[in-house]
Design an enzyme around this catalytic site. Structure first.
Site: not given
Ligand SMILES: NC(=O)c1ccc[n+]([C@@H]2O[C@H](COP(=O)([O-])OP(=O)(O)OC[C@H]3O[C@@H](n4cnc5c(N)ncnc54)[C@H](O)[C@@H]3O)[C@@H](O)[C@H]2O)c1
Length: 340
Positions: A275, A252, A153-154, A83, A125, A127, A192, A278, A209
Site C-alpha cells: 500500500d 478500487n 499533494y493534498s 498543478a 480537490t 483530498e 492514474k 498514508g 492494486v
C-alpha cells in the site's frame, strides 16, 4: 471575455478547454501550460486551429513571465487547473508541489490583483478534507468539513485554497474555489488508476492494486466537472467554496473488476502490491450546495461514464500509446518549434 485556463494541456484542463472553446465561440480561451510530463498538446488537437483558442507555454510560478502575460493579454477571468497532481510523486518530491501548487497560485493571485480581474477560480480537490473511515458510510465532506490533509499533494492544494480565500478577505479579490472528487474520462494520463488499468489490461499486463483494493473513491465523469466549474465561474458567489461530486463511490477493486469485465479480461491479471504510505481510506462528497444554489446535476453515473470512457480508450489508442512510448513529448516541437 478573455479567459486564461492554466494547466489546459492536462487531463481535466484539456477537457475543460474543449468544452469552453466549443460552447463559447465569442470568448477567447488562452491555454497556459508548462508542458510538464503531465501536459500533452496532442489532447488539444481537436481545437488547436479554432479562432477563439490560443496556446502559451509558461510556468505559473514564474512571476516575471506571468506579469508580462497579464500586461499583454489583460484577461477577464483566470481558471487555475495547473498543478502537480499525482500523490505518489508528491511523496518522493514534495518541493515541486509547493512550488507549482502554492507559489504558482500566489503568483497568479498577485497578477490578478495588479491587473484587475472579474473572476479568479481555483480548481481544488476533495483530498483537502483528508479521508473518512470505511465503516461510516453516513459521513460525507461538506464545504464546512475542516481541512485535514494526508499527503504532500493534498497539503499543497489546501495551502493554495487558503491563500485564494485570504486574497478575497484581505484584498477583495473576486475568487471562487471548487473541490471535486476523483475524475475519470477521455485524455486521462495513464499513470492514474482507471486509464492505467484499461491500457495495461488491453496489453494483458499485470494490474497493480494497492493493499487489498478496499480504498473508496467518489468518481465523477470529467465533463460533469467541467460543466460545474463553468457554472461556478459564471453564477457562483465570490468568496465561496463549492464541493462537486456525484455520489458514485466505488472501491478500487470494484473499479478494476468492472473494467476487466467490460474488456472481457481475466481477474487473474490483478496483482495486489504494498500500500501507498498514508493512503486515504474513503472520499465522499456532499454536493448539496452546488445542486441547490446553482442547479448543477451530473449527467453520468459511474456505470454510464465508465462504458463511455472504455470506448474512448479503445478508439483512441494512438493518444495513450504515444504517452507510454514518450512520443507525445515531441508534439510541441513539431507543432510550435518553427514558430518560436
Ligand atoms: N484528477 C482528478 O481526479 C482531480 C480531482 C479533483 C481536483 N483535481 C485538480 O484539478 C486540476 C487538474 O488536475 P489533472 O488531473 O487534470 O492534472 P494533470 O496532472 O493531468 O494536469 C496538470 C497540468 O498542469 C500543467 N502544469 C504543471 N505545473 C505547471 C506550472 N508550474 N505552470 C503551468 N502549468 C503547469 C501540466 O503540464 C499539466 O498539463 C489540479 O489542480 C488537481 O489538483 C484533480
Amino acid at each position: 471575455m478573455k479567459i486564461i485556463v492554466t494547466g489546459g494541456a492536462g487531463f481535466i484542463g484539456g477537457n475543460f478547454v474543449h468544452y469552453m472553446v466549443n460552447k463559447y465561440p465569442e470568448d477567447m480561451i488562452i491555454n497556459l501550460d508548462l508542458l510538464t510530463y503531465a501536459g500533452n498538446l496532442e489532447t488539444l488537437k481537436p481545437v488547436e486551429n479554432a479562432p477563439n483558442y490560443k496556446f502559451v507555454k509558461g510556468d505559473i510560478a514564474d512571476r516575471a513571465f506571468i506579469f508580462k502575460l497579464f500586461e499583454e493579454e489583460k484577461p477577464d477571468v483566470v481558471i487555475n487547473f495547473a498543478a502537480e497532481s499525482h500523490v505518489d510523486r508528491s511523496i518522493t518530491d514534495p518541493e515541486s508541489f509547493v512550488r507549482t501548487n502554492v507559489m504558482g497560485t500566489t503568483t497568479l493571485l498577485d497578477a490578478c490583483r495588479t491587473y484587475g480581474i472579474k473572476r479568479y477560480h481555483q480548481v481544488s480537490t476533495d483530498e483537502v478534507y483528508g479521508d473518512l473511515p470505511l465503516d461510516r458510510p453516513d459521513l460525507f465532506f461538506t464545504e464546512e468539513t475542516p481541512l485535514h490533509t494526508s499527503s504532500p499533494y493534498s497539503s499543497s492544494k489546501a495551502s493554495a485554497d487558503l491563500f485564494v480565500l485570504a486574497y478575497h478577505r484581505t484584498y477583495g479579490l473576486p475568487v471562487t474555489v471548487s473541490r471535486c472528487s476523483n475524475n475519470y474520462g477521455p485524455y486521462h494520463f495513464p499513470e492514474k488508476l482507471i486509464p492505467l488499468i484499461i491500457s495495461r489490461a488491453l496489453n494483458d499486463e499485470e494490474l497493480p492494486v494497492y493493499g487489498k483494493g478496499e480504498n473508496v473513491r467518489d468518481w465523477l465523469y470529467v465533463t460533469d466537472h467541467c460543466k460545474a466549474i463553468d457554472l461556478v465561474v459564471r453564477k457562483g458567489k465570490v468568496g465561496e467554496v463549492y464541493n462537486i461530486g456525484g455520489h458514485n463511490e466505488r472501491t478500487n477493486l470494484e473499479v478494476v473488476k468492472t473494467i476487466l469485465k467490460a474488456l472481457n479480461k481475466p481477474e487473474s491479471l490483478i496483482k495486489f502490491v504494498t500500500d501507498r504510505p498514508g493512503h486515504d481510506r474513503r472520499y465522499a462528497i456532499d454536493p448539496t450546495k452546488i445542486e441547490t444554489e446553482l442547479g448543477w446535476k451530473p449527467e453520468y453515473t459511474f456505470d454510464t461514464g465508465i462504458v463511455k470512457t472504455i470506448e474512448w480508450y479503445l478508439n483512441n489508442k494512438e493518444w495513450w500509446e504515444h504517452i507510454i512510448s514518450g512520443e507525445y513529448t515531441k508534439y510541441f516541437e513539431n507543432m510550435y518549434g518553427e514558430r518560436l
